[in-house]
Scaffold this motif. Structure first.
Motif, PDB file in Angstrom:
ATOM      1  N   ASN A 179      -9.682   0.448  -2.046  1.00 44.20           N
ATOM      2  CA  ASN A 179     -10.903   1.099  -1.589  1.00 44.20           C
ATOM      3  C   ASN A 179     -10.815   2.618  -1.760  1.00 44.20           C
ATOM      4  N   TYR A 180     -11.687   3.162  -2.593  1.00 39.73           N
ATOM      5  CA  TYR A 180     -11.802   4.611  -2.800  1.00 39.73           C
ATOM      6  C   TYR A 180     -10.454   5.266  -3.077  1.00 39.73           C
ATOM      7  N   HIS A 210     -12.832  -1.432  -5.111  1.00 40.18           N
ATOM      8  CA  HIS A 210     -13.999  -0.646  -4.719  1.00 40.18           C
ATOM      9  C   HIS A 210     -13.682   0.840  -4.887  1.00 40.18           C
ATOM     10  N   ASP A 211     -14.612   1.559  -5.518  1.00 45.25           N
ATOM     11  CA  ASP A 211     -14.362   2.981  -5.711  1.00 45.25           C
ATOM     12  C   ASP A 211     -15.665   3.721  -5.980  1.00 45.25           C
ATOM     13  N   ASP A 212     -15.564   5.030  -6.000  1.00 44.88           N
ATOM     14  CA  ASP A 212     -16.680   5.892  -6.374  1.00 44.88           C
ATOM     15  C   ASP A 212     -16.658   5.968  -7.902  1.00 44.88           C
ATOM     16  N   ARG A 242     -23.868   0.783  -2.753  1.00 41.71           N
ATOM     17  CA  ARG A 242     -24.442   1.912  -2.005  1.00 41.71           C
ATOM     18  C   ARG A 242     -25.431   1.453  -0.932  1.00 41.71           C
ATOM     19  N   LEU A 257     -20.324   9.658  -1.561  1.00 39.10           N
ATOM     20  CA  LEU A 257     -19.876   8.392  -2.150  1.00 39.10           C
ATOM     21  C   LEU A 257     -21.018   7.767  -2.943  1.00 39.10           C
ATOM     22  N   SER A 260     -20.580   4.512  -5.472  1.00 38.04           N
ATOM     23  CA  SER A 260     -19.837   3.363  -4.934  1.00 38.04           C
ATOM     24  C   SER A 260     -20.202   2.060  -5.646  1.00 38.04           C
TER      25      SER A 260
END
Length: 267
Positions: A179-180, A210-212, A242, A257, A260
């Motif tokens: 995540n991120y 999951h990431d930007d 988002r 973010l 996303s």
């Protein structure tokens, strides 16, 4: 799988920190302070108007940024806006895991997502991996303490490592979650980072990454998802998170973010 709403993280004295780190805020505050001193010197001591105006503008900008970042820090915080925990609550159900075997979290930070996974799947073991650089006040010891306070210390192992080259064997874990994390690894090919995380996943294992995923950093992720499908990966989806997590694209951008997205599937 246990309902995420039934899992309360951070209620036993755990310290999970904040995505808006103290060193970063200190840097912004320091720049604002230096700019303010120079502004005063140019105006009051050296009587130079133009550079004084320049540093006055810089001071105002940096103070504005500091106020915004302090607001973001409050929004992210456990006990504040709770965005960090809310993101994890939304992310975990995307991992189509049967609860048997080992979950790897790439970039575990202070351990909250690893802990949530352990509480969600009581029969699973969790490996939390992180570089634990100086940008955040996180450490292996902090993760272990948090996991112990949450009652899952016996099923969580935390190791130091580099997401660019994981010190794990090929096909050695049953699920991978993140995540991120990858967008923070500057100078890297983010798609290659994803492939490295998938390298350690067993055949039949599942992933939720999951990431930007801004295009300027990640490139064409639709093409990457298709590349995985062509390589034999199943149920590969690229999901815009988002609205699901933040309620709207605008809200996601407000908390920095705005890109996303989630890559999920089965190897």
């Amino acid at each position: 799988m246990i309902d995420q709403k039934d899992i309360q993280i951070g209620t036993h004295g755990e310290k999970y920190g904040n995505w808006m780190s103290n060193p970063f805020l200190g840097m912004i505050g320091g720049i604002a302070g230096i700019a303010a001193v120079l502004m005063i010197l140019f105006f009051a001591v050296w009587h130079l108007v133009l550079p004084g105006v320049v540093f006055a503008v810089l001071t105002a900008v940096m103070i504005g940024l500091l106020i915004w970042f302090l607001w973001l820090r409050k929004q992210y915080a456990y006990g504040g806006g709770g965005i960090m925990d809310q993101v994890h609550q939304k992310l975990v159900p995307y991992l189509d895991f049967d609860g048997k075997g080992t979950i790897l979290e790439v970039g575990c930070g202070s351990g909250p997502l690893a802990v949530r996974c352990a509480l969600t799947w009581p029969e699973a073991d969790v490996i939390g991996l992180d570089y634990w650089g100086v940008s955040f006040d996180y450490s292996k010891e902090l993760c272990e303490k948090n996991a112990a306070l949450e009652g899952v210390g016996d099923r969580c192992i935390f190791i130091q490592g580099d997401a660019r080259k994981l010190d794990l064997s090929d096909e050695s874990v049953d699920a991978v979650i993140s995540n991120y994390v990858y967008h923070n690894i500057m100078g890297s090919d983010q798609q290659e980072l994803l492939l490295e995380s998938l390298r350690v996943l067993k055949k039949g294992g599942v992933f939720a990454l999951h990431d930007d995923m801004k295009p300027k950093m990640y490139g064409d992720m639709e093409a990457f998802a298709q590349k995985l499908r062509d390589a034999g990966y199943e149920k590969v989806e690229l999901i815009d998170t988002r609205e699901a997590i933040f309620g709207s694209e605008a809200r996601a951008k407000t908390v920095m973010l705005g890109g996303s997205r989630l890559l999920k599937g089965r190897k």
